[in-house]
Design an enzyme around this catalytic site. Structure first.
Site, short mmCIF file in Angstrom:
data_model
loop_
_atom_site.label_atom_id
_atom_site.label_comp_id
_atom_site.label_asym_id
_atom_site.label_seq_id
_atom_site.Cartn_x
_atom_site.Cartn_y
_atom_site.Cartn_z
N GLN A 64 0.83 -1.20 0.00
CA GLN A 64 0.00 0.00 0.00
C GLN A 64 0.87 1.26 0.00
O GLN A 64 1.87 1.31 0.73
CB GLN A 64 -0.90 0.00 1.23
CG GLN A 64 -1.92 -1.13 1.25
CD GLN A 64 -3.10 -0.90 0.31
OE1 GLN A 64 -3.23 0.15 -0.31
NE2 GLN A 64 -3.96 -1.90 0.20
N GLU A 107 -2.30 -15.33 -3.71
CA GLU A 107 -1.78 -14.18 -4.47
C GLU A 107 -1.06 -14.71 -5.71
O GLU A 107 -0.43 -15.77 -5.68
CB GLU A 107 -0.84 -13.40 -3.53
CG GLU A 107 0.22 -12.54 -4.17
CD GLU A 107 -0.35 -11.36 -4.95
OE1 GLU A 107 -1.26 -10.69 -4.44
OE2 GLU A 107 0.13 -11.14 -6.07
N CYS A 153 -10.47 -0.86 -4.92
CA CYS A 153 -9.91 0.41 -5.38
C CYS A 153 -10.67 0.93 -6.59
O CYS A 153 -10.20 1.83 -7.28
CB CYS A 153 -8.42 0.25 -5.69
SG CYS A 153 -8.08 -1.02 -6.88
N ASP A 209 -9.46 -8.37 -1.97
CA ASP A 209 -8.88 -7.04 -2.21
C ASP A 209 -8.30 -7.04 -3.62
O ASP A 209 -7.09 -6.99 -3.81
CB ASP A 209 -7.79 -6.77 -1.15
CG ASP A 209 -7.19 -5.38 -1.27
OD1 ASP A 209 -7.68 -4.58 -2.10
OD2 ASP A 209 -6.23 -5.08 -0.54
N1 SAH Z 1 -4.30 -7.15 0.03
C1 SAH Z 1 -2.99 -6.67 -0.35
C2 SAH Z 1 -2.81 -6.51 -1.85
C3 SAH Z 1 -3.92 -5.87 -2.64
S1 SAH Z 1 -3.53 -5.38 -4.29
C4 SAH Z 1 -2.67 -5.39 0.39
O1 SAH Z 1 -3.56 -4.75 0.96
O2 SAH Z 1 -1.51 -5.01 0.42
C5 SAH Z 1 -4.12 -6.68 -5.26
C6 SAH Z 1 -3.21 -7.87 -5.33
O3 SAH Z 1 -3.84 -8.85 -6.15
C7 SAH Z 1 -1.84 -7.62 -5.95
O4 SAH Z 1 -0.84 -8.08 -5.07
C8 SAH Z 1 -1.86 -8.47 -7.24
O5 SAH Z 1 -0.61 -9.03 -7.55
C9 SAH Z 1 -2.85 -9.55 -6.89
N2 SAH Z 1 -3.57 -10.24 -7.99
C10 SAH Z 1 -3.95 -9.73 -9.19
N3 SAH Z 1 -4.68 -10.62 -9.86
C11 SAH Z 1 -4.79 -11.73 -9.10
C12 SAH Z 1 -5.47 -12.99 -9.24
N4 SAH Z 1 -6.17 -13.29 -10.33
N5 SAH Z 1 -5.36 -13.88 -8.22
C13 SAH Z 1 -4.66 -13.59 -7.09
N6 SAH Z 1 -4.03 -12.40 -6.91
C14 SAH Z 1 -4.08 -11.49 -7.89
#
Ligand code: SAH
Length: 457
Positions: free
Chosen positions: A288, A338, A413, A386
């Site tokens: 973040q 992730e 977001c 998220d």
């Molecule tokens: N919850 C975390 C990250 C949120 S950002 C935090 O608050 O820090 C969204 C995340 O989703 C990123 O790390 C991105 O790499 C991941 N992402 C994107 N597409 C995805 C998918 N299909 N499956 C799993 N993760 C994914």
């Protein structure tokens, strides 16, 4: 019958603005036909020039303001470059918060058809400046000198910038210093047009709580000319630096980071704290960008999850495990998923770092891994998502509906995809209880929300 547009290209007209689009342009209606004009606000009257006409709408440019909104702020021309990347720079912070809150309300009603949901007043920042802990700045050349800054809106022209008002001052200094060092050592900038040259971006990341700085140099070439000298100078001029990384991106692409990273000096990661939890962050992992507001957001996640210590929790799109580890302190077990392998290595390391033994992490797409877990008979009491801007994959939403966790916490977001996904979950048996917008990105059009859903009996 197709109506003709009531305005013509290059025409100059007077207009009254009544709304703002999600990307911050003012909207005026001419006989019901919308005209979008950047740098105008609801309640303003202005002279505009029509620059592009489509069948359903047109774009214009502001020529002269006749009546100003009380939410307008004026930026001296010489200060303008400091506001690069801040699309809402012409709106007071109070006005920005109002704009974002209204947008959430409108989108949830229009796309989500969610009329009886409690949408709380947005949580803003007390000092909405210098909040960002990460910059990724494109590098170019002008008159034989290196320049680095932001892209002029809707162009690929770089505006050389020494200071950004939304970046932490440590980040500003780091980018500026690396630019100077590379310039002194004669490192050529990358040229998008010809796909030649070397230096593409300078990236800096800062752990505000630990004071640790990471510098990432992104080049097209796999060799970094003068690398020892560059490293030596960075260490000398940036005493906070703990990690210097070289990332190679040899593709013709808008994506900033390539797949190969080499540590040039120091640690592969820097550390930071959110609350009491310590995090290791590597160059390619998502973390973040607004640490102060992240605390606000994650505290809400904890509140909405309502954990008693008995629950098993799934954290989809978990990044480096930030939300997972926050929740693990109050849950029986947390499973994070992730897609980026380095982020999962960081997440595992972060669990260890904090002595957290009830969190497990898996690499893969949330929409494949979680359905597979469910097929094997695994379920969760609370499920947190998220996702990136495009929202959740339908396969994941369908699995949630079948798995029936008692609570879903949705961190988003992008209000438009949040609204779409909440509608799917509502139709599948969930009730959206509340939505809390949190201003994670002051001065920009980005809107973050967190919402709580419960399974209807
Ligand atoms: N919850 C975390 C990250 C949120 S950002 C935090 O608050 O820090 C969204 C995340 O989703 C990123 O790390 C991105 O790499 C991941 N992402 C994107 N597409 C995805 C998918 N299909 N499956 C799993 N993760 C994914």
């Amino acid at each position: 019958m197709k109506k003709t547009a009531p305005v013509a290209k290059n025409e100059t007209i007077d207009a009254v603005f009544e709304d703002l689009t999600h990307d911050g342009a003012g909207v005026a209606k001419i006989d019901g036909y919308p005209v979008f004009v950047p740098n105008t606000l609801p309640g303003e009257k202005a002279k505009i020039k029509i620059i592009k006409v489509n069948s359903g709408y047109a774009f214009g440019r502001l020529l002269e303001l006749y009546e100003e909104s009380p939410f307008r702020v004026h930026i001296p021309v010489e200060e303008n470059h400091k506001y690069g990347g801040s699309q809402l720079q012409h709106i007071s912070y109070e006005g920005q918060l109002k704009f974002k809150e209204n947008q959430v309300k409108q989108v949830l009603a229009r796309i989500g058809k969610l009329d009886d949901v409690a949408i709380h007043p947005i949580l803003g920042m007390e000092h909405p400046w210098h909040y960002r802990n990460k910059a990724q700045v494109p590098v170019g050349e002008k008159d034989g000198e290196l320049i680095a800054g932001f892209y002029k809106p809707r162009t690929h022209e770089i505006v050389d910038t020494n200071e950004s008002l939304i970046q932490d001052s440590v980040i500003n200094e780091a980018v500026q210093t690396v630019k100077e060092i590379c310039s002194e050592l004669g490192i050529p900038a990358y040229d998008e047009q010809t796909h030649r040259g070397v230096l593409r971006h300078i990236m800096a990341r800062y752990g505000k709580e630990t004071g640790e700085l990471m510098v990432v140099i992104i080049t097209r070439t796999s060799e970094l000319l003068q690398r020892n000298k560059i490293v030596e100078e960075i260490i000398k001029r940036l005493p906070k630096v703990k990690s210097i990384v070289h990332n190679i991106n040899s593709k013709k692409t808008n994506v900033i980071l390539g797949e190969k990273t080499k540590v040039l000096w120091g640690s592969e990661v820097i550390y930071d704290y959110i609350g009491d939890v310590k995090f290791a962050i590597s160059a390619r992992s998502f973390y973040q960008v607004n640490p102060d507001q992240t605390k606000v957001l994650y505290s809400k996640a904890l509140e909405y999850a309502g954990l008693t210590g008995e629950e098993s929790v799934i954290d989809a799109y978990c990044g480096i495990g930030t939300i997972s580890l926050f929740l693990a302190q109050k849950a029986k077990k947390v499973f994070g998923v992730e897609i980026v392998p380095e982020a999962i290595s960081d997440a595992k390391r972060n669990a260890e770092l904090n002595g957290i033994t009830n969190a497990e992490f898996a690499v893969g797409e949330a929409e494949k891994v979680i359905p597979a877990w469910y097929e094997e008979g695994n379920t969760a009491d609370v499920l947190v998502v998220d996702p990136p801007r495009k929202g959740c994959d339908e396969a994941l939403l369908n699995t949630i509906i079948q798995m029936k966790p008692k609570k879903v916490v949705y961190v988003s977001c992008n209000p438009a995809t949040l609204a779409r996904d909440l509608r799917i979950l509502e139709d599948g048996g969930y009730k959206t209880i509340e939505v809390q917008p949190v201003d994670m990105f002051p001065q920009t059009t980005h809107v973050e929300c967190i919402s709580q859903l419960i399974l209807k009996m």
